[in-house]
Write an enzyme that holds these catalytic residues in place. Structure first.
Site, PDB file in Angstrom:
ATOM      1  N   ASP A  11      -4.377  -3.691   5.605  1.00  0.00           N
ATOM      2  CA  ASP A  11      -4.729  -5.117   5.621  1.00  0.00           C
ATOM      3  C   ASP A  11      -6.199  -5.300   5.259  1.00  0.00           C
ATOM      4  O   ASP A  11      -7.042  -4.456   5.582  1.00  0.00           O
ATOM      5  CB  ASP A  11      -4.450  -5.690   7.029  1.00  0.00           C
ATOM      6  CG  ASP A  11      -4.415  -7.207   7.029  1.00  0.00           C
ATOM      7  OD1 ASP A  11      -4.330  -7.823   5.937  1.00  0.00           O
ATOM      8  OD2 ASP A  11      -4.474  -7.800   8.120  1.00  0.00           O
ATOM      9  N   ASN A  59       5.733 -11.025   2.847  1.00  0.00           N
ATOM     10  CA  ASN A  59       4.761 -11.091   1.741  1.00  0.00           C
ATOM     11  C   ASN A  59       5.335 -11.772   0.499  1.00  0.00           C
ATOM     12  O   ASN A  59       4.585 -12.190  -0.388  1.00  0.00           O
ATOM     13  CB  ASN A  59       4.236  -9.693   1.369  1.00  0.00           C
ATOM     14  CG  ASN A  59       3.265  -9.113   2.377  1.00  0.00           C
ATOM     15  OD1 ASN A  59       3.112  -7.909   2.509  1.00  0.00           O
ATOM     16  ND2 ASN A  59       2.583  -9.984   3.117  1.00  0.00           N
TER      17      ASN A  59
HETATM   18  C1  FPP Z   1      -2.759  -6.521   2.723  1.00  0.00           C
HETATM   19  O1  FPP Z   1      -4.009  -7.110   2.419  1.00  0.00           O
HETATM   20  C2  FPP Z   1      -2.307  -5.685   1.641  1.00  0.00           C
HETATM   21  C3  FPP Z   1      -1.159  -5.845   0.934  1.00  0.00           C
HETATM   22  C4  FPP Z   1      -0.191  -6.933   1.167  1.00  0.00           C
HETATM   23  C5  FPP Z   1      -0.826  -4.930  -0.178  1.00  0.00           C
HETATM   24  C6  FPP Z   1      -1.109  -3.465   0.033  1.00  0.00           C
HETATM   25  C7  FPP Z   1      -1.137  -2.839  -1.264  1.00  0.00           C
HETATM   26  C8  FPP Z   1      -1.923  -1.854  -1.674  1.00  0.00           C
HETATM   27  C9  FPP Z   1      -2.865  -1.071  -0.840  1.00  0.00           C
HETATM   28  C10 FPP Z   1      -1.851  -1.551  -3.104  1.00  0.00           C
HETATM   29  C11 FPP Z   1      -1.325  -0.242  -3.530  1.00  0.00           C
HETATM   30  C12 FPP Z   1      -0.139   0.260  -2.885  1.00  0.00           C
HETATM   31  C13 FPP Z   1       0.596   1.295  -3.331  1.00  0.00           C
HETATM   32  C14 FPP Z   1       1.808   1.661  -2.630  1.00  0.00           C
HETATM   33  C15 FPP Z   1       0.252   2.062  -4.518  1.00  0.00           C
HETATM   34  P1  FPP Z   1      -4.078  -8.673   2.370  1.00  0.00           P
HETATM   35  O2  FPP Z   1      -3.838  -9.118   0.977  1.00  0.00           O
HETATM   36  O3  FPP Z   1      -3.169  -9.252   3.393  1.00  0.00           O
HETATM   37  O4  FPP Z   1      -5.565  -8.920   2.779  1.00  0.00           O
HETATM   38  P2  FPP Z   1      -6.153 -10.223   3.457  1.00  0.00           P
HETATM   39  O5  FPP Z   1      -5.533 -10.299   4.839  1.00  0.00           O
HETATM   40  O6  FPP Z   1      -7.614  -9.928   3.510  1.00  0.00           O
HETATM   41  O7  FPP Z   1      -5.810 -11.380   2.581  1.00  0.00           O
END
Ligand code: FPP
Length: 233
Positions: A11, A59
């Site tokens: 996250d 998501n």
């Molecule tokens: C949460 O941060 C993250 C995600 C929903 C996506 C996770 C994906 C990756 C790390 C990319 C690569 C993955 C693989 C499997 C190669 P957020 O967007 O919720 O952050 P925020 O809370 O700050 O908005």
């Protein structure tokens, strides 16, 4: 002591990007880059099972642009990375519902699962289109379909009906400052130690993981019992 099964709720990619005046997509790309280095480090430390929450069922409520970007990134990374992990004997598995993932993703998931199924040095579990309630409901449905007798059902049997037959989590890490589980591995989390950090995922490097390990090693794990040795001293 090194935890056998570590879970990470990834996250903070979006907030990391905002702080750097970058787009959310660039935040996810930075998260993916960090994941590359971190996974290798974690397995080298001796962790046997690593579960990563990279996309929850919820998501899908994000903008089409962000969802499509993430799906493209998954396809690219899975194609690139699976050989690297496979060479090291790591089995790659996926946990989550197939619907409504697009065919391109499902094909890669099936291909990688098949090609790495006999690897036995460790397990990398990508939780993608995953929800903990959905996993438990899907397990119940399979149990009913299999006509399992009520007397036969226990913890061990139930666990075998989950998306993957994995050991319980020992250490659960959440980056990005929120203090919640967000529907992650609700069955497997039963006796896990929790480590929450404000560090945003793209900044969660090796040193940060070591801090989580250090914290884990200070915990006294009793699994609901009493540590008699300690009590008598
Ligand atoms: C949460 O941060 C993250 C995600 C929903 C996506 C996770 C994906 C990756 C790390 C990319 C690569 C993955 C693989 C499997 C190669 P957020 O967007 O919720 O952050 P925020 O809370 O700050 O908005």
């Amino acid at each position: 002591m090194i935890p056998n099964h570590v879970g990470i709720i990834v996250d903070g990619n979006g907030r990391w990007a905002t702080k750097q005046r970058k787009s959310r997509s660039e935040g996810h790309a930075a998260g993916a880059k960090n994941l590359d280095v971190l996974c290798e480090y974690i397995f080298n430390k001796g962790v046997k099972v690593l579960s990563l929450y990279v996309f929850s069922t919820e998501n899908f409520k994000r903008s089409d642009e962000e969802v499509n970007y993430l799906m493209d990134l998954f396809v690219k990374k899975f194609k690139q990375d699976f050989k690297k992990f496979s060479k090291k004997g790591i089995k790659i598995v996926f946990s989550g519902r197939r619907e409504p993932l697009r065919k391109e993703i499902l094909d890669i998931i099936d291909d990688i699962t098949l090609k790495t199924q006999d690897n036995d040095k460790g397990i990398l579990n990508f939780c993608l289109n995953y929800g903990g309630h959905a996993e438990i409901i899907d397990a119940c449905k399979k149990i009913i379909k299999d006509n399992i007798a009520v007397e036969q059902l226990d913890d061990m049997m139930f666990a075998k009906y989950l998306y993957n037959d994995l050991p319980n989590l020992d250490l659960l890490i959440r980056t990005g400052g929120e203090l919640r589980i967000s529907n992650f591995m609700l069955w497997q989390v039963a006796y896990a130690e929790f480590y929450f950090t404000d560090t945003l995922f793209p900044d969660f490097k090796k040193e940060e993981f070591d801090k989580a390990l250090e914290s884990f090693n200070k915990r006294e794990r009793r699994f609901g019992g009493i540590n008699y040795e300690k009590k008598n001293n």
